[in-house]
Design an enzyme around this catalytic site. Structure first.
Site, mmCIF file in Angstrom:
data_model
loop_
_atom_site.group_PDB
_atom_site.id
_atom_site.type_symbol
_atom_site.label_atom_id
_atom_site.label_comp_id
_atom_site.label_asym_id
_atom_site.label_seq_id
_atom_site.Cartn_x
_atom_site.Cartn_y
_atom_site.Cartn_z
ATOM 1 N N TYR A 23 0.806 -1.220 0.000
ATOM 2 C CA TYR A 23 0.000 0.000 0.000
ATOM 3 C C TYR A 23 0.844 1.278 0.000
ATOM 4 C CZ TYR A 23 -3.921 -3.061 1.283
ATOM 5 O OH TYR A 23 -4.877 -4.048 1.302
ATOM 6 N N HIS B 234 -4.180 6.377 -1.080
ATOM 7 C CA HIS B 234 -4.639 6.499 0.305
ATOM 8 C C HIS B 234 -3.487 6.771 1.270
ATOM 9 C CE1 HIS B 234 -8.300 6.538 2.415
ATOM 10 N NE2 HIS B 234 -8.408 5.281 2.785
ATOM 11 N N PHE C 60 -4.613 -0.264 10.121
ATOM 12 C CA PHE C 60 -5.371 0.060 8.919
ATOM 13 C C PHE C 60 -6.033 1.420 9.096
ATOM 14 C CE2 PHE C 60 -4.803 -4.445 8.076
ATOM 15 C CZ PHE C 60 -4.526 -4.414 6.715
#
Length: 207
Positions: free
Chosen positions: A17, A22, A68
């Site tokens: 990620y 994000h 998260f």
């Protein structure tokens, strides 16, 4: 921004990620730490990666949660409790769908505007307290049918990444300059005016 004691870059954990839209909040924090010749270190007590930097003789903690996105508040709470930092003393950096890549804004708000990371920070630390944020534009998918959840977890293209990095560079310059204004209360408007000035002069360095 003289009261800021903690800068947080919101992100999802796991290496895959790192380069996604994000995670642009962590891009800014990593750039800031690199400029200071420091490194973020894993801190299990804070559920994230943290270090301390010095800007114009002012010590500031920095954090990238290793949770998260929708659990970011737990990490922020852990470090803020340890150092006795209040929510209004925290600057949170995050991605913003409603700003195009290359755009960036300072916001002083008490609402999450649909961002799950901010939503959790507010839920954990206090829902009615205004705190400062840097919103880094990632835009919205061209195809309106494309799921937002999938879009934010995808990587920006090369041109978008250059624009985002330019915005990050400008925002960091404002952080430095605003902290230098020791006896001046920096408002959302004055921070964004300073930002607009730098947006016309920031230069991207290609790696």
């Amino acid at each position: 921004m003289k009261e800021i004691k903690l800068i947080v870059g919101l992100a999802n954990p796991i290496k895959k990620y790192n380069d996604t839209r994000h995670n642009v909040g962590s891009w800014l924090v990593n750039s800031l730490v690199t400029q200071q010749n420091k490194k973020l270190k894993k801190n299990n007590k804070f559920l994230g990666y943290s270090t301390e930097i010095n800007i114009l003789s002012k010590n500031i903690h920095v954090l990238v949660p290793d949770t998260f996105m929708n659990l970011s508040g737990i990490s922020v709470l852990a470090i803020s409790n340890f150092y006795n930092i209040k929510l209004h003393e925290i600057l949170v950096v995050h991605d913003e769908l409603d700003l195009k890549p290359g755009n960036v804004k300072f916001r002083l708000r008490s609402s999450h505007n649909g961002h799950n990371g901010i939503r959790n920070v507010l839920a954990v630390l206090g829902t009615n307290i205004k705190f400062l944020r840097i919103q880094i534009g990632i835009g919205r998918p061209i195809n309106s049918g494309y799921k937002i959840s999938k879009f934010v977890l995808s990587k920006p293209n090369v041109s978008e990444k250059l624009l985002i990095n330019r915005a990050i560079l400008c925002a960091i310059r404002v952080i430095y300059d605003s902290i230098n204004q020791r006896n001046v209360i920096m408002t959302e408007s004055s921070l964004n005016s300073m930002l607009d000035h730098y947006m016309n002069s920031c230069v991207i360095h290609h790696n």
